[in-house]
Design a protein around this motif. Structure first.
Motif, short mmCIF file in Angstrom:
data_model
loop_
_atom_site.label_atom_id
_atom_site.label_comp_id
_atom_site.label_asym_id
_atom_site.label_seq_id
_atom_site.Cartn_x
_atom_site.Cartn_y
_atom_site.Cartn_z
N LEU A 40 0.81 -1.23 0.00
CA LEU A 40 0.00 0.00 0.00
C LEU A 40 0.84 1.27 0.00
O LEU A 40 0.30 2.37 -0.11
N LEU A 41 2.13 1.13 0.13
CA LEU A 41 3.00 2.31 0.25
C LEU A 41 3.37 2.82 -1.13
O LEU A 41 4.38 2.44 -1.71
N ASP A 42 2.52 3.68 -1.66
CA ASP A 42 2.72 4.23 -2.99
C ASP A 42 2.17 5.67 -3.04
O ASP A 42 1.72 6.20 -2.02
N ALA A 43 2.21 6.26 -4.21
CA ALA A 43 1.74 7.64 -4.36
C ALA A 43 0.27 7.78 -3.99
O ALA A 43 -0.14 8.81 -3.44
N GLY A 44 -0.53 6.77 -4.26
CA GLY A 44 -1.94 6.81 -3.89
C GLY A 44 -2.14 6.88 -2.39
O GLY A 44 -3.04 7.58 -1.90
N LEU A 92 7.16 9.48 3.83
CA LEU A 92 6.94 8.40 2.88
C LEU A 92 7.21 8.88 1.45
O LEU A 92 7.82 8.17 0.66
N ALA A 93 6.77 10.09 1.13
CA ALA A 93 7.02 10.64 -0.21
C ALA A 93 8.52 10.75 -0.47
O ALA A 93 8.98 10.46 -1.58
N ARG A 94 9.27 11.14 0.54
CA ARG A 94 10.74 11.19 0.38
C ARG A 94 11.30 9.81 0.10
O ARG A 94 12.13 9.62 -0.79
N GLN A 95 10.86 8.82 0.88
CA GLN A 95 11.36 7.46 0.71
C GLN A 95 10.99 6.89 -0.66
O GLN A 95 11.74 6.10 -1.22
#
Length: 86
Positions: free
Chosen positions: A38-42, A73-76
């Motif tokens: 689930l760890l994505d741009a959405g 998270l966006a950085r990662q």
């Protein structure tokens, strides 16, 4: 947070956000690591939508927390612009 017209993926995003909001302080990485799919741009977008909701519902602490998670998270994920080094 209840939403209308959400996809199954969005439902999973919001369920993960609920788990983040309910987890003990300091266990957020484990919560995120439990759902790497689930760890994505959405998910970053869902975090920001939820933060906006909380900001408008007079819950600035929850909004700040979710914005922090979204930014990290966006950085990662390489979604957050990095300042150029000179």
């Amino acid at each position: 947070m209840t939403t209308t017209d959400t996809s199954p993926q969005q439902e999973r995003y919001f369920a993960l956000i609920d788990r983040l909001l309910e987890c003990p302080n300091g266990t957020e990485p484990e919560v995120l690591d439990s759902s790497p799919e689930l760890l994505d741009a959405g998910f970053v977008q869902a975090l920001m939508q939820t933060a906006s909701y909380f900001a408008h519902q007079d819950n600035p602490e929850a909004a700040k927390f979710l914005i922090f998670i979204a930014r990290e998270l966006a950085r990662q994920l390489g979604l957050y612009p990095q300042p150029e080094e000179t």
